[in-house]
Design a protein around this motif. Sequence first.
Motif, PDB file in Angstrom:
ATOM      1  N   PHE A  89       4.064   2.121   5.774  1.00 23.66           N
ATOM      2  CA  PHE A  89       3.041   1.069   5.818  1.00 23.66           C
ATOM      3  C   PHE A  89       2.543   0.736   4.419  1.00 23.66           C
ATOM      4  O   PHE A  89       2.370  -0.437   4.064  1.00 23.66           O
ATOM      5  N   ILE A  90       2.304   1.766   3.596  1.00 27.92           N
ATOM      6  CA  ILE A  90       1.826   1.539   2.232  1.00 27.92           C
ATOM      7  C   ILE A  90       2.873   0.791   1.416  1.00 27.92           C
ATOM      8  O   ILE A  90       2.547  -0.104   0.623  1.00 27.92           O
ATOM      9  N   LEU A  91       4.162   1.148   1.608  1.00 29.55           N
ATOM     10  CA  LEU A  91       5.238   0.474   0.881  1.00 29.55           C
ATOM     11  C   LEU A  91       5.299  -1.005   1.247  1.00 29.55           C
ATOM     12  O   LEU A  91       5.369  -1.880   0.374  1.00 29.55           O
ATOM     13  N   ILE A  92       5.258  -1.293   2.548  1.00 25.79           N
ATOM     14  CA  ILE A  92       5.340  -2.681   3.010  1.00 25.79           C
ATOM     15  C   ILE A  92       4.109  -3.465   2.568  1.00 25.79           C
ATOM     16  O   ILE A  92       4.206  -4.615   2.112  1.00 25.79           O
ATOM     17  N   PHE A  93       2.935  -2.850   2.684  1.00 25.81           N
ATOM     18  CA  PHE A  93       1.690  -3.527   2.314  1.00 25.81           C
ATOM     19  C   PHE A  93       1.654  -3.851   0.821  1.00 25.81           C
ATOM     20  O   PHE A  93       1.263  -4.953   0.416  1.00 25.81           O
ATOM     21  N   SER A  94       2.067  -2.893  -0.016  1.00 26.53           N
ATOM     22  CA  SER A  94       2.067  -3.114  -1.464  1.00 26.53           C
ATOM     23  C   SER A  94       3.049  -4.212  -1.853  1.00 26.53           C
ATOM     24  O   SER A  94       2.751  -5.065  -2.701  1.00 26.53           O
ATOM     25  N   ALA A  95       4.235  -4.187  -1.239  1.00 29.82           N
ATOM     26  CA  ALA A  95       5.225  -5.226  -1.540  1.00 29.82           C
ATOM     27  C   ALA A  95       4.749  -6.597  -1.061  1.00 29.82           C
ATOM     28  O   ALA A  95       4.914  -7.605  -1.754  1.00 29.82           O
ATOM     29  N   ALA A  96       4.128  -6.636   0.129  1.00 32.17           N
ATOM     30  CA  ALA A  96       3.664  -7.916   0.685  1.00 32.17           C
ATOM     31  C   ALA A  96       2.566  -8.538  -0.169  1.00 32.17           C
ATOM     32  O   ALA A  96       2.519  -9.762  -0.344  1.00 32.17           O
ATOM     33  N   LEU A  97       1.679  -7.712  -0.711  1.00 40.53           N
ATOM     34  CA  LEU A  97       0.612  -8.236  -1.568  1.00 40.53           C
ATOM     35  C   LEU A  97       1.184  -8.976  -2.772  1.00 40.53           C
ATOM     36  O   LEU A  97       0.707 -10.059  -3.145  1.00 40.53           O
ATOM     37  N   ASN A  98       2.205  -8.399  -3.386  1.00 40.19           N
ATOM     38  CA  ASN A  98       2.808  -9.039  -4.555  1.00 40.19           C
ATOM     39  C   ASN A  98       3.624 -10.273  -4.166  1.00 40.19           C
ATOM     40  O   ASN A  98       3.630 -11.275  -4.890  1.00 40.19           O
ATOM     41  N   ILE A  99       4.304 -10.205  -3.027  1.00 44.38           N
ATOM     42  CA  ILE A  99       5.145 -11.327  -2.605  1.00 44.38           C
ATOM     43  C   ILE A  99       4.300 -12.551  -2.271  1.00 44.38           C
ATOM     44  O   ILE A  99       4.628 -13.685  -2.660  1.00 44.38           O
TER      45      ILE A  99
ATOM     46  N   ARG B 178       9.497   1.318  -7.138  1.00 45.75           N
ATOM     47  CA  ARG B 178       8.717   2.251  -7.957  1.00 45.75           C
ATOM     48  C   ARG B 178       7.982   3.270  -7.083  1.00 45.75           C
ATOM     49  O   ARG B 178       7.971   4.467  -7.383  1.00 45.75           O
ATOM     50  N   LEU B 179       7.376   2.807  -5.994  1.00 46.25           N
ATOM     51  CA  LEU B 179       6.660   3.722  -5.099  1.00 46.25           C
ATOM     52  C   LEU B 179       7.605   4.718  -4.440  1.00 46.25           C
ATOM     53  O   LEU B 179       7.277   5.897  -4.282  1.00 46.25           O
ATOM     54  N   ILE B 180       8.794   4.240  -4.041  1.00 47.02           N
ATOM     55  CA  ILE B 180       9.774   5.136  -3.418  1.00 47.02           C
ATOM     56  C   ILE B 180      10.191   6.230  -4.392  1.00 47.02           C
ATOM     57  O   ILE B 180      10.255   7.417  -4.041  1.00 47.02           O
ATOM     58  N   LEU B 181      10.456   5.842  -5.634  1.00 43.18           N
ATOM     59  CA  LEU B 181      10.847   6.829  -6.643  1.00 43.18           C
ATOM     60  C   LEU B 181       9.710   7.806  -6.933  1.00 43.18           C
ATOM     61  O   LEU B 181       9.943   9.008  -7.116  1.00 43.18           O
ATOM     62  N   LEU B 182       8.475   7.305  -6.957  1.00 38.50           N
ATOM     63  CA  LEU B 182       7.328   8.172  -7.195  1.00 38.50           C
ATOM     64  C   LEU B 182       7.155   9.188  -6.070  1.00 38.50           C
ATOM     65  O   LEU B 182       6.935  10.377  -6.310  1.00 38.50           O
ATOM     66  N   ILE B 183       7.258   8.721  -4.838  1.00 36.43           N
ATOM     67  CA  ILE B 183       7.066   9.611  -3.686  1.00 36.43           C
ATOM     68  C   ILE B 183       8.158  10.665  -3.633  1.00 36.43           C
ATOM     69  O   ILE B 183       7.893  11.859  -3.462  1.00 36.43           O
TER      70      ILE B 183
END
Length: 265
Positions: free
Chosen positions: A73-83, A114-119
């Motif tokens: 959810f955090i990944l999708i939400f962060s990407a959607a905000l930028n898109i 970036r978030l995926i690599l960080l996690i």
Amino acid sequence: MKIVIGQYYPAESVLHSLDARTKLCATVLFIVTLVMTNSWIAYGLAFLALATVIGISKVPPMFMLRGLKAMLFILIFSAALNIFLLPGENILLEFWIISISTEGVSQGVRIAIRLILLIVGSTVMTLTTTPIQLSDAIESLLKPFKKIGLPVHEIAMMMTIALRFIPTLMEEVDKIMKAQMARGADFDTGGVIKKAKSLVPLLVPLFVSAFRRADELAQAMDARCYRGDVNRTKMKVMKYTKTDLFAGIIIVVYCVSLIFIDRFI
């Protein structure tokens, strides 16, 4: 609900045998370099480096990637905000007040990667380092601040306990949710507001369970005469080896290469 970060995966590998301070510093540097870089080549190099480390750790990749489900959810939400919110010149789709640009899509994908690599990078450290080793590493690295009155031992202990109880509390949430669903609770249907209201019955028993576990842990530590770091010794003393030195050199070379590639290529 499965969450991997905070767990320890026992195995015999070079990564498991490294000093916990080396792994902690490497993780911090890995995160810092990811935040500082923004090019596709740098992300590709970071992916190859992380894949190599995962292979060395002897931890099953699917077991490690399982932790991404809880952060989906955090990944999708962060990407959607930028898109949807990042303005750009090349508009791909425009509707009412919403506009999707090439720059927004590119930045959204970058943020998700970036978030995926960080996690995953943080998960590698926790899977190959026991909570005791991690606590000792944090305490050792923060030891210089002890001279100015900072409670280093207590801070390290709190951080380690918090990290250790993440999977425990997530399992508790899963149990409570299944028990509520067995009694007719619905957590899937309805809008955002209804779903938020349906989570209220989860919070009360979760807080009760968390406080109960905290009280039991405090009583157990008190029963064992725990008094912080006063006259406290360690059964296993951390020592740097040649392997740690070699790993440190590789980490520094990787960080410098990543920043150089991002700035000049």
